[in-house]
Design a protein around this motif. Structure first.
Motif, short mmCIF file in Angstrom:
data_model
loop_
_atom_site.label_atom_id
_atom_site.label_comp_id
_atom_site.label_asym_id
_atom_site.label_seq_id
_atom_site.Cartn_x
_atom_site.Cartn_y
_atom_site.Cartn_z
N ALA A 284 0.85 -1.19 0.00
CA ALA A 284 0.00 0.00 0.00
C ALA A 284 0.88 1.24 0.00
O ALA A 284 1.75 1.38 0.84
N ALA A 285 0.67 2.11 -0.95
CA ALA A 285 1.33 3.42 -0.93
C ALA A 285 0.38 4.38 -0.24
O ALA A 285 -0.77 4.49 -0.62
N ILE A 286 0.87 5.05 0.79
CA ILE A 286 -0.02 5.95 1.56
C ILE A 286 0.57 7.34 1.65
O ILE A 286 1.76 7.56 1.38
N ASP A 436 3.51 1.84 2.92
CA ASP A 436 3.14 1.68 4.32
C ASP A 436 3.97 0.53 4.90
O ASP A 436 4.09 -0.53 4.30
N LYS B 253 -6.65 6.16 6.99
CA LYS B 253 -5.35 5.98 6.38
C LYS B 253 -5.15 6.86 5.15
O LYS B 253 -4.10 7.46 4.97
N TYR B 254 -6.19 6.95 4.32
CA TYR B 254 -6.00 7.61 3.03
C TYR B 254 -6.55 9.03 2.98
O TYR B 254 -6.01 9.86 2.26
N MET B 279 -5.84 -2.86 -6.43
CA MET B 279 -4.48 -2.57 -5.98
C MET B 279 -3.65 -3.86 -5.88
O MET B 279 -2.46 -3.87 -6.16
#
Lengths: 497, 497
Positions: A284-286, A436, B253-254, B279
């Protein structure tokens, strides 16, 4: 179409398509900046064999380009803090960093960082990183003396000072001028070189991760010259490949607000490939929309006596904050123009520094004259100054809570600096989003399941720093070096299934 | 650990682990709301066999819960626009939507939407969706009459009106009251039911995608009761599973800023699983930090005559904008309190509507009295009102450019409504991030390579709408239905390798 036809960070290679492992190691690390170097040292010291791959011909990364201030404290204070008479508390440091990171704070990561910060200081000292036991009083963007300690954030400014006792935590290397970065990386480089378990490959580009049939990360494809090499990493791959600041398309897609800036800060290799490689295996890119963006309006510190206004003639911030907090506030304000209003005395030796490169937008023998020069509606700046001056006399900034030490009545003649992004002023920026990770450096998917075999540190990960409005100098190198160590240690200890 | 041990949206299943295909179809669609329904109709009409899976016991999604206003225009105008005397230009519509979406606008997607918007209107009419050729004059959050057309955004407000000729584009279904959503989905439902090529499975949860050894999406795992079914989709899977508004952990989170709101708007199924499934196979999730967040301060429209202020007594926006633009501006302002200041006449029949549920924070026979009641620094609101009233007399809002029709001098007695988020006022929100797609609905990775076999539409994709500050009612159902059609058509036409 075979996935192996052209290695691409957005598409992992499958181990079943690998016919030959060109290199094998316990831990493969991508990127030899502050994060990668510290990860390699920790992994080697924990008994792992390490291959360290660097795109450039030398180590350095963005850390070498930085001032290498390191944000450390808590636990009663580092040696430097204590020697300078500051007793720092872990809770104050946690509170400050939680406020800094805002609603997207990662409390576990911040706590881990703060609780182990003095230990991190000692670890750096043991590597040979030198810090002088002296305090730099002056408000500065970077420390040009060899002093070891200074305030590098908004610790003394509202609202932080209301909730966390201010303490300086910016640790500056024992060297004159803005030369901390090269010295820091020289020391890390020597430590890497002295460890037989680490082999460094320069001029090597990481292409994509290699996964097995259970989607565990088991290696990485790299390219040296025209040759692609399949690298087996028995314990794991650590991505320390920087952020995506130099990939304008990616900044446009994920953090378009940063393009209000005019100077991306960092290493040319910060093209986001590390982050993309992690995303391609489910990481996950956050926090991808956030970044550091600043209007570095001091030095001279005397600018802080002035007021920042928008094109309605209104103040909008306490001017004693860290420069990136002002930068973010400018972006969040409505309007087309922003000015710093100063008296002639406050303007002082601005031209000698002129660090932000702002031009003079207007001057006025009277407030009315300045309003006209700036195209402000008549009476607006006048109203703002009337209230501000009353507050200065009373010794309390009733509106924005600038600390009393920076309150100084402002009388014409006045000068206005144009701090509007896009009108010549220096507006540096860099990204603050990434993969993340847990406190261990393990990369997780959107549901926070660990992706076995994959680690990230430094700017490739989303670390303790999450917003311009809470940024403090030293947090990036602090996070890079500390998170690198966490990942190196965890990877070395990993027992694959 | 086998990846098939527990199906999880963050981890695709591998086709080689599938021993039996329980169901087979050309196109599998996840979610039967506005997007999924339109995707199914288009795919079937293009000759494909379709399986449509819905978590709930009935169709509807968030579209059925909405007012189902649909934002359409351009190309000289829809039938309703033309009948009401509005000639709409595609370029004005593109300009408006580009400004709305801001720096993260997807121009290709917006152009495609605007250029085909009248055709989309006609397509909906052909399905039986009814629109009356009548114009609703009053400023409204939703149309409670059966009128077919109204302004639903900031088209007539600064700065939009400076660059794009205002035109109403909110199309409202021909039904009294806020009942457009159920009627719309009833019609879509009938159209789905009448097509033999479409089979609907209700009470079916999508678990994870299925990929082959080349990472092409070849199917999806669903659960009915306690039974997991492997569904083979020969041409592709279309994710129309909504956004992630109901997954608080994911919002935290986002898009943590949205949690300043107090009412997530949408379907309970909007838990982000569609986005996570995409994703997990390498799809890029973009714009994940953005959302609609609003302070719905009208009706009554007379509120627009008042002024919104922050806790410094300053205005910060033209009050004639769409309500979500004000909501976003409140979030971007410094300070702890926000008020709508009204004269007694402007307050008018607010209590009859009281749509936003804001309480009275203070009243004043004089401005000074109101400042004291609100805890404003003395003289601040007074200064703001002095300038505002001068501007009202001159007929031009020199500071924020509220349109002259909404300028009305304000004299005490005054009323202040508390519009501070977190203090009782209704602050609805929903997410605006999702999988990056081409105009065709094909999901792409961070480098914009297509992920073969995967499509997304509606809120699972990141569509034409990107920010609260540019939102207009009707853009969401417009985007859902249009993007569903694009994806359905493209999937039906796909020839797998």
């Amino acid at each position: 179409m075979m996935s192996t036809s052209k290695a691409n960070p957005s598409h992992p290679r499958h181990a079943r398509d690998v016919t030959n492992w060109d290199l094998q190691t316990d831990v493969a690390i991508i990127g030899f900046g502050g994060a990668g170097g510290c990860a390699a040292i920790e992994a080697a010291d924990a008994g792992a064999e390490v291959l360290l791959f660097e795109l450039a011909s030398a180590s350095g990364g963005s850390t070498a380009m930085s001032s290498a201030e390191i944000y450390m404290g808590g636990s009663g204070g580092t040696r430097v803090q204590r020697a300078c008479g500051f007793e720092d508390s872990t809770e104050d440091m946690v509170t400050y960093m939680m406020m800094s990171a805002g609603p997207q704070a990662d409390e576990a990561k911040i706590r881990n960082y703060c609780e182990n910060s003095v230990e991190h200081f000692d670890w750096l000292c043991n590597l040979g990183v030198p810090f002088k036991d002296s305090f730099h009083e002056e408000r500065a963007i970077m420390c040009l003396t060899d002093d070891g300690l200074l305030y590098t954030g908004s610790e003394k400014a509202y609202p932080f000072r209301q909730q966390a006792k201010p303490c300086p935590r910016g640790h500056n290397l024992y060297i004159e001028g803005d030369n901390g970065g090269p010295l820091f990386m020289k020391i890390i480089n020597e430590n890497v070189a002295s460890r037989d378990a680490i082999t460094v490959h320069y001029e090597t580009r990481a292409l994509t991760l290699i996964v097995d049939d259970e989607d565990t990360v088991v290696g990485i494809v790299v390219r040296q010259g025209n040759q692609e090499l399949n690298v087996r990493a028995r314990k794991g791959v650590i991505l320390c490949a920087g952020g995506f600041n130099m990939n304008e398309e990616m900044v446009q897609k994920y953090a378009p607000k940063l393009l209000a800036g005019n100077e991306p800060i960092g290493n040319p290799g910060d093209t986001g490939t590390g982050i993309m490689m992690g995303m391609a295996v489910g990481g996950a890119a956050i926090n991808m929309h956030e970044g550091f963006i600043s209007i570095p309006y001091y030095p001279p510190a005397s600018i802080t006596y002035g007021i920042a206004i928008n094109d309605k003639g209104q103040r909008f911030i306490n001017e004693d904050v860290y420069h990136a907090r002002l930068g973010q506030a400018v972006l969040d304000q409505p309007g087309d123009r922003f000015y710093f209003i100063l008296t002639v005395e406050q303007y002082g030796d601005y031209e000698k520094f002129n660090f932000m490169g702002a031009g003079i937008a207007g001057t006025g023998e009277t407030v009315d004259e300045l309003e006209q020069e700036l195209g402000l509606r008549r009476g607006t700046l006048e109203g703002t100054l009337r209230i501000y001056n009353e507050d200065c006399e009373a010794g309390e900034d009733s509106q924005y809570h600038k600390a009393p030490e920076w309150l100084q009545k402002m009388e014409p003649p006045l000068v206005a600096l144009d701090i509007t992004p896009g009108r010549g002023v220096f507006v540096p920026y860099f990204t603050l989003g990434g993969l993340d990770t847990l406190t261990t450096g393990e990369v997780v998917d959107p549901q926070r399941n660990v992706i076995p075999g994959l680690f990230a540190a430094g700017r490739t990960a989303c670390g303790i720093v999450r917003r311009a409005e809470g940024y403090s100098s030293g947090m990036s190198v602090g996070d890079a070096t500390f998170s690198g160590r966490m990942a190196g240690r965890q990877a070395a200890a990993r027992q694959p299934d």
